[in-house]
Design an enzyme around this catalytic site. Structure first.
Site, mmCIF file in Angstrom:
data_model
loop_
_atom_site.group_PDB
_atom_site.id
_atom_site.type_symbol
_atom_site.label_atom_id
_atom_site.label_comp_id
_atom_site.label_asym_id
_atom_site.label_seq_id
_atom_site.Cartn_x
_atom_site.Cartn_y
_atom_site.Cartn_z
ATOM 1 N NE ARG A 156 70.459 61.343 28.066
ATOM 2 C CZ ARG A 156 68.663 61.174 28.048
ATOM 3 N NH1 ARG A 156 68.383 60.875 26.560
ATOM 4 N NH2 ARG A 156 67.981 61.126 29.093
ATOM 5 C CG ASN A 191 68.327 61.437 33.733
ATOM 6 O OD1 ASN A 191 68.249 62.833 34.710
ATOM 7 N ND2 ASN A 191 67.712 61.191 32.718
ATOM 8 N N GLY A 192 67.244 63.456 37.199
ATOM 9 C CA GLY A 192 66.003 63.764 37.150
ATOM 10 C C GLY A 192 66.242 64.552 38.694
ATOM 11 C CE LYS A 245 68.862 74.696 16.069
ATOM 12 N NZ LYS A 245 68.071 74.167 16.610
ATOM 13 C CE LYS A 267 69.083 66.299 20.167
ATOM 14 N NZ LYS A 267 69.136 67.023 19.576
ATOM 15 C CD1 TRP A 274 72.072 70.497 31.076
ATOM 16 C CD2 TRP A 274 70.775 70.589 32.647
ATOM 17 N NE1 TRP A 274 72.006 71.840 31.045
ATOM 18 C CE2 TRP A 274 70.642 72.008 31.573
ATOM 19 C CE3 TRP A 274 70.208 70.340 34.116
ATOM 20 C CZ2 TRP A 274 69.901 72.863 32.322
ATOM 21 C CZ3 TRP A 274 69.143 70.689 33.649
ATOM 22 C CH2 TRP A 274 69.045 72.358 33.151
ATOM 23 C CD GLU A 299 64.680 75.741 14.876
ATOM 24 O OE1 GLU A 299 63.525 76.042 16.141
ATOM 25 O OE2 GLU A 299 65.465 74.707 14.619
ATOM 26 C CD GLU A 339 70.260 75.749 19.904
ATOM 27 O OE1 GLU A 339 69.151 75.085 19.448
ATOM 28 O OE2 GLU A 339 69.912 74.411 21.388
ATOM 29 C CG HIS A 342 52.449 96.947 15.435
ATOM 30 N ND1 HIS A 342 52.062 97.680 14.893
ATOM 31 C CD2 HIS A 342 52.652 95.332 13.674
ATOM 32 C CE1 HIS A 342 51.190 96.964 13.518
ATOM 33 N NE2 HIS A 342 51.417 96.430 13.405
ATOM 34 C CB CYS A 386 71.810 63.102 34.192
ATOM 35 S SG CYS A 386 72.070 64.994 34.800
HETATM 36 C C1 F6R Z 1 66.832 73.769 20.226
HETATM 37 C C2 F6R Z 1 66.425 72.412 20.780
HETATM 38 C C3 F6R Z 1 65.399 72.749 21.479
HETATM 39 C C4 F6R Z 1 64.571 71.309 21.432
HETATM 40 C C5 F6R Z 1 63.421 71.305 22.310
HETATM 41 C C6 F6R Z 1 62.629 69.750 22.536
HETATM 42 O O1 F6R Z 1 67.892 73.596 19.098
HETATM 43 O O2 F6R Z 1 67.284 71.049 20.091
HETATM 44 O O3 F6R Z 1 64.480 73.663 21.622
HETATM 45 O O4 F6R Z 1 63.774 71.013 20.556
HETATM 46 O O5 F6R Z 1 64.821 70.959 24.502
HETATM 47 O O6 F6R Z 1 63.499 68.831 22.588
HETATM 48 P P1 F6R Z 1 62.634 67.482 22.531
HETATM 49 O O7 F6R Z 1 61.998 67.519 20.958
HETATM 50 O O8 F6R Z 1 63.361 66.420 22.955
HETATM 51 O O9 F6R Z 1 61.746 67.462 22.943
#
Ligand code: F6R
Length: 615
Positions: free
Chosen positions: A27, A101-102, A488, A610, A75, A484, A491, A507, A2
């Protein structure tokens, strides 16, 4: 999760708030809404879906041009992403509008209380109760919105940033925060409230960090901050070091592409000022050197991509310092009774600085007496504020939901901490530390060389876009890189992708391999740990023998892999520990392009936000 914006000043509040929401849309994008105070009371527009839906609604049915308003991009947590559940929520008599937000944890109990009073709740949200509570409390405090907000906040549990306006108060916006982000933008004859500074950066770069459990009132000419009991609160003012252009796409189709391209600069900026004549100078960390000397154990807590950065850092920190280093998912940390004490250094890695799981982990670590050092990209955020010390990653604003430049800079910052520990614990000679710093200093140039291969990687991605599943393999620091790469792809391209330590394959996971399945392999440098290299060459052959299509990421001049690579992506040479800064980049491009080929919204992938500000 949010985004919230509040404005009071001479400009058109609708324009300022909607432009702010545009910058905060990363967000959350389940719905958006605005409310303004007009001569005839409150006026609200809200709409499910992305901000563009709200913009169309406002274009068709404009709001009055006033100088006071609030806005929200959601969100969803409580209640689906519908028009009714969109914020702002308005009290039953239409006099108070609230955005949030929350999560308000005791909302069910308050809801029952309000229902008993005959108030009909229209939405399924936890937020709406706050609008009704404010409406009830306001007459008892002579309409003092700040005092009403304090009283209401004392009743709430959970995490919240709340912002409210009242129909008959055309110069006051009041907000409160507990466990969710809120910053004030201080202008001349105007003031702003937002989840982060990007929302008001085009108007002012002067900002104020708000502390935990604080309430703020903004008017055109004033900012007043108190705690929940009404005592005046100390606040920290700061200047934002980047400008509005940094939060724009700047000619790129996607924020993600722009942020991938910015990685050489982001890494250079993260190193800047932290090395002088080849030696490490981290004076900015507020933790005294003696306390670093006492460290007997390092524990890294983080989530998602930041967790992968932590996994990479563990290899380097243990190698350089011989101090045991654990890496833990922040969401698991406090629930398993971890062993940390006053001799532990807990490193909380977070781009946003607002990730609730990481906040709760760092609070738990502090309760156990550990020193907490934040590695963070966002000034004024909760994680650096609550930590004993902070090393900022100077990546600049990261807008795309999928983290790219923040990841590389988190690795770099964690490496600096590792080298700093090695310097203090004397586990490496000064010339050895300098040698690593010199190598690090050259990484921006080498990342640039990786970016030169972008078109080739995009073509590879387009060729793979019909795949249903992709595996990623790596060894040593290449293993978190593989994780990683898989994250990517999940997501952004919404497809099955998994990362494995290449040695683990036989394994169990090797059973997944089918004819034509793409397997991306991150090959360690040949000149580093030869044994690693040999082993992974065998692993490539193993999967290929079972029908996999191998996409091999290997350094220039590594001919040993050529015969087994269906597709070869070259990266420049680098020492083993630094290779993740190069090998990750093609994986980012791969995921971005595969998602684009599938027609997905890369910057705003479904179901994600985000900053994950709920546990
Ligand atoms: C993936 C991504 C998330 C963040 C995670 C932590 O691309 O962006 O996995 O890395 O939510 O977020 P921060 O770094 O803001 O604590």
């Amino acid at each position: 999760m949010c985004g919230i914006v509040g404005y009071v000043g001479p400009k058109s509040a609708v324009d300022v708030v909607v432009a702010g929401l545009k910058r905060l849309e990363y967000r959350g994008y389940d719905s958006a809404g605005v409310a303004v105070v007009t001569a005839d009371g409150l006026s609200t527009r809200k709409k499910a879906g992305k901000l563009v839906n709200l913009q169309e609604m406002i274009a068709a049915d404009p709001l009055a041009d006033t100088g006071i308003g609030i806005g929200h991009t959601r969100w969803a947590t409580h209640g689906g992403p519908t028009d009714t559940n969109a914020h702002p929520h308005v009290s039953s008599d239409g006099s108070v509008a609230v955005i949030h937000n929350g999560i308000i944890e005791n909302f069910a109990e308050i809801r029952a209380e309000l229902t008993a009073l005959g108030i009909e709740l229209r939405s399924e949200t936890d937020t709406e109760v706050v609008a009704h509570l404010l409406q009830i409390v306001l007459p008892t405090v002579d309409g003092d919105l700040m005092e009403a907000m304090r009283r209401v906040c004392r009743r709430l549990s959970g995490a919240f940033t709340l912002v409210a306006i009242v129909a008959d108060q055309p110069d006051v916006v009041v907000a409160a925060r507990r466990n969710s982000p809120l910053v004030v933008g201080r202008g001349v004859g105007e003031n702003f409230l937002a989840s982060d500074v990007s929302a008001f950066i085009e108007h002012t770069r002067h900002a104020i960090e708000l502390g935990q459990d604080q309430v703020v009132r903004i008017t055109r000419d004033g900012v007043t901050v108190t705690d929940f009991d009404g005592a005046t609160a100390d606040v920290t003012e700061f200047e934002v070091t980047w400008d509005a252009a940094a939060a724009e796409r700047g000619g790129y189709d996607l924020f993600m592409l722009k942020e991938i391209a910015e990685q050489p600069k982001a890494v250079a900026d993260t190193l800047l000022g932290r090395m002088s004549s080849g030696a490490l100078t981290l004076d900015e960390i507020r933790i005294p050197e003696e306390q670093f000397r006492d460290v007997a154990k390092v524990v890294i807590v983080a989530c998602g991509t930041a967790y992968h950065a932590g996994m990479i850092a563990k290899y380097a920190i243990e190698h350089w310092t011989r101090i045991p280093c654990e890496v833990e998912l922040a969401s698991e940390f406090r629930y398993r009774d971890p062993i940390v004490n006053s001799k532990s250094l807990v490193i909380a890695i977070s781009q946003s600085g607002e990730t609730m799981d990481t906040i709760m982990a760092l609070r738990h670590a502090k309760e156990q007496g550990a020193k907490v050092l934040a590695i963070c990209n966002t000034r004024g955020a909760t994680i650096p504020r609550e930590s004993d010390g902070v090393l900022y990653t100077n990546a600049g604003p990261e807008i795309a939901v999928a983290s790219t430049k923040a990841f590389l800079t988190q690795v770099v910052a964690a490496y600096l901490v590792g080298l700093y520990l090695a310097q203090i614990h004397k586990t490496k000679f000064a010339d050895e530390i300098n040698a690593v710093l010199t190598q690090l200093d050259d990484m921006p140039r080498r990342i640039d060389l990786v970016l030169d291969t972008t078109e080739h990687v995009r073509q590879v991605a387009r060729d793979l876009s019909n795949a249903t599943s992709v595996l990623f393999l790596g060894r040593h620091v290449g293993y978190p890189v593989a994780l990683e790469g898989a994250l990517k792809l999940k997501e952004l391209a919404y497809m099955h992708a998994e990362g494995f330590a290449a040695g683990e394959l036989k394994h169990g996971p090797i059973a997944l391999i089918e004819e034509g399945m793409p397997v991306v392999v991150v090959v360690p440098p040949k000149t580093g740990r030869d044994v690693l290299h040999e082993k992974i060459v065998s692993n490539i052959q193993e999967v290929r023998a079972r029908g996999a299509k191998t996409i091999v990421i290997a350094e220039e001049g590594d001919e040993a892999v050529s015969a087994y690579a269906d597709v070869l992506i070259r990266i420049p040479e680098a020492p083993t520990l630094l290779q993740p800064l190069l090998a990750t980049v093609p994986l980012q491009i791969l995921a971005c392009e595969m998602a684009t080929a599938k027609g997905h919204d890369v910057d705003m992938p479904r179901n994600l936000a985000k900053s994950v500000t709920v546990e």
